[in-house]
Structure formats: structure tokens, C-alpha cells
Design a protein around this motif. Structure first.
Motif, PDB file in Angstrom:
ATOM      1  N   LYS A   4       0.950  -1.247   0.120  1.00 35.75           N
ATOM      2  CA  LYS A   4       0.049  -0.030  -0.152  1.00 35.75           C
ATOM      3  C   LYS A   4       0.826   1.273   0.113  1.00 35.75           C
ATOM      4  O   LYS A   4       0.605   2.118  -0.715  1.00 35.75           O
ATOM      5  N   ALA A   5       2.006   1.050   0.741  1.00 38.50           N
ATOM      6  CA  ALA A   5       2.919   2.441   0.872  1.00 38.50           C
ATOM      7  C   ALA A   5       3.396   2.521  -0.527  1.00 38.50           C
ATOM      8  O   ALA A   5       3.456   3.739  -0.888  1.00 38.50           O
ATOM      9  N   ASN A   6       3.923   1.447  -1.144  1.00 42.12           N
ATOM     10  CA  ASN A   6       4.456   1.811  -2.596  1.00 42.12           C
ATOM     11  C   ASN A   6       3.497   2.205  -3.577  1.00 42.12           C
ATOM     12  O   ASN A   6       3.811   2.914  -4.494  1.00 42.12           O
ATOM     13  N   TYR A   7       2.399   1.786  -3.401  1.00 39.44           N
ATOM     14  CA  TYR A   7       1.215   2.221  -4.119  1.00 39.44           C
ATOM     15  C   TYR A   7       0.844   3.492  -4.089  1.00 39.44           C
ATOM     16  O   TYR A   7       0.900   4.283  -5.129  1.00 39.44           O
ATOM     17  N   ALA A   8       0.908   4.292  -2.840  1.00 34.23           N
ATOM     18  CA  ALA A   8       0.808   5.594  -2.575  1.00 34.23           C
ATOM     19  C   ALA A   8       1.831   6.255  -3.296  1.00 34.23           C
ATOM     20  O   ALA A   8       1.856   7.365  -3.927  1.00 34.23           O
ATOM     21  N   ILE A   9       3.142   5.956  -2.918  1.00 38.76           N
ATOM     22  CA  ILE A   9       4.334   6.602  -3.438  1.00 38.76           C
ATOM     23  C   ILE A   9       4.531   6.732  -4.985  1.00 38.76           C
ATOM     24  O   ILE A   9       4.477   7.447  -5.519  1.00 38.76           O
ATOM     25  N   ASP A  10       3.909   5.508  -5.668  1.00 40.57           N
ATOM     26  CA  ASP A  10       3.871   5.481  -7.080  1.00 40.57           C
ATOM     27  C   ASP A  10       2.762   6.673  -7.658  1.00 40.57           C
ATOM     28  O   ASP A  10       3.094   7.288  -8.433  1.00 40.57           O
ATOM     29  N   ASN A  11       1.694   6.766  -6.756  1.00 45.48           N
ATOM     30  CA  ASN A  11       0.680   7.477  -7.322  1.00 45.48           C
ATOM     31  C   ASN A  11       1.181   8.940  -7.010  1.00 45.48           C
ATOM     32  O   ASN A  11       1.038   9.888  -8.013  1.00 45.48           O
ATOM     33  N   PHE A  12       2.044   9.187  -6.106  1.00 48.14           N
ATOM     34  CA  PHE A  12       2.495  10.679  -5.695  1.00 48.14           C
ATOM     35  C   PHE A  12       3.590  10.758  -6.768  1.00 48.14           C
ATOM     36  O   PHE A  12       3.497  11.712  -7.492  1.00 48.14           O
ATOM     37  N   CYS A  14       3.735   9.856  -9.735  1.00 50.19           N
ATOM     38  CA  CYS A  14       3.095  10.017 -11.237  1.00 50.19           C
ATOM     39  C   CYS A  14       2.291  11.307 -11.301  1.00 50.19           C
ATOM     40  O   CYS A  14       1.737  11.786 -12.201  1.00 50.19           O
ATOM     41  N   GLY A  15       2.282  12.083 -10.268  1.00 48.90           N
ATOM     42  CA  GLY A  15       1.739  13.287 -10.222  1.00 48.90           C
ATOM     43  C   GLY A  15       0.670  13.597  -9.533  1.00 48.90           C
ATOM     44  O   GLY A  15       0.046  14.946  -9.129  1.00 48.90           O
ATOM     45  N   PHE A  16      -0.001  12.753  -8.769  1.00 50.83           N
ATOM     46  CA  PHE A  16      -1.125  12.831  -7.819  1.00 50.83           C
ATOM     47  C   PHE A  16      -0.702  13.672  -6.536  1.00 50.83           C
ATOM     48  O   PHE A  16       0.736  13.360  -6.317  1.00 50.83           O
ATOM     49  N   ASN A  17      -1.552  14.463  -5.853  1.00 49.66           N
ATOM     50  CA  ASN A  17      -0.769  14.993  -4.615  1.00 49.66           C
ATOM     51  C   ASN A  17      -0.842  14.060  -3.690  1.00 49.66           C
ATOM     52  O   ASN A  17      -1.050  12.940  -3.366  1.00 49.66           O
ATOM     53  N   CYS A 129       8.732  14.565   0.555  1.00 53.20           N
ATOM     54  CA  CYS A 129       7.180  14.346   0.473  1.00 53.20           C
ATOM     55  C   CYS A 129       6.991  12.745   0.271  1.00 53.20           C
ATOM     56  O   CYS A 129       6.046  12.234   0.936  1.00 53.20           O
ATOM     57  N   PRO A 130       7.567  11.946  -0.533  1.00 54.12           N
ATOM     58  CA  PRO A 130       7.402  10.580  -0.656  1.00 54.12           C
ATOM     59  C   PRO A 130       7.592   9.900   0.834  1.00 54.12           C
ATOM     60  O   PRO A 130       6.632   8.751   1.023  1.00 54.12           O
TER      61      PRO A 130
END
Length: 148
Positions: A4-12, A14-17, A129-130
Motif C-alpha cells: 500500500k505504501a509503494n502504491y501511494a508513493i507510485d501515485n505521488f 506519477c503526479g497525484f498530490n 514528500c514521498p
């Protein structure tokens, strides 16, 4: 769970806040469509675009509200539990990082264009931030596991 943490960092990355990254990592398992979750969390990034409470933290509050919040004004237990979990999360985040506001976490006032540009040039959004996003997800997973 590191996934889940990796998923969130990947989303961050790729441009999501930060708020979107955190909230979207939990939304579907809590019954909320990812596209809707991304829209809901959009305004909370960058400390609500004001350098105030970090978007990762507000993303955590959104997760806790979706999981534990009340939807009935008479449900005082859920309302109180949610407030306690928000405080618990905040204490844990502060223990790790000292602060919960972007201005203090980043040491830049991102509402000032010169400081925002300096922050971007410093690479702080890619270095610090990540970590806030990752730590937020991991703290949420701990809190949810403890309250299940």
C-alpha cells in the motif's frame, strides 16, 4: 503492508498530490471508487494549497473518517472514536517528523512563489514528500490493525 505504501508513493510520483496518494491507497477497500476518492482528496494537497496541514495527514484523516466516522448524528461513539484516532495518528506522525504542516515539514512557505520555486529547485518534493506519504500509509495500517 509495504504494498500500500509503494502504491501511494507510485501515485505521488506519477503526479497525484500527497493527499490523493494516501487516500487512494485505501479507498476501494473501504467502498469508495478510486476516481471519486482522487477528486475528494485533490484540494488537500500542499496543505490545502496553503502550506498548512500536510496533505498526507489530511489524506489520513479522510481514510480514518471513511473507515470509522459517523454518518448518523446520533452516533456519538463513532464520532468520538474518529476524533481519538485522528489525534492518535497526529501524535504518531509528529513523533516521526516533528510537525504536521507543510511550512514546517518542508521549511518553505509554498504560498510564496519565490519560495515555492526554490522548494521545487531543491527537489524537496521528490526527497521529503514521498517519505511523508509512505510513513502516513504505514501509520494508518498500524492504527487500523489495532482497531479491527
Amino acid at each position: 503492508m509495504e504494498n500500500k505504501a509503494n502504491y501511494a508513493i507510485d501515485n505521488f510520483d506519477c503526479g497525484f498530490n500527497c493527499s490523493q496518494a494516501v487516500f487512494s491507497a485505501f479507498c476501494e477497500e473501504l467502498g469508495l471508487n478510486k476516481k471519486i476518492a482522487l477528486k475528494i482528496a485533490c484540494s488537500f494537497g500542499g496543505g490545502m494549497a496553503l502550506g498548512e496541514v500536510c496533505g498526507a495527514v489530511t489524506g489520513a484523516f479522510l481514510v480514518l473518517g471513511l473507515k470509522y466516522g459517523n454518518n448518523d448524528p446520533e452516533d456519538k461513539f463513532s464520532k468520538a472514536k474518529n476524533r481519538l484516532l485522528n489525534r492518535d495518528f497526529t501524535a504518531r506522525f509528529r513523533k516521526l517528523h516533528g510537525y504536521i504542516t507543510c511550512k514546517e515539514l518542508l521549511n518553505y512557505d509554498i504560498t510564496d512563489d519565490k519560495q515555492l520555486n526554490a522548494a521545487r529547485q531543491s527537489g524537496i518534493f521528490k526527497t521529503k514528500c514521498p517519505n511523508y506519504v509512505r510513513d502516513t500509509v504505514l501509520l494508518l495500517e498500524e492504527i487500523i490493525a489495532e482497531n479491527t
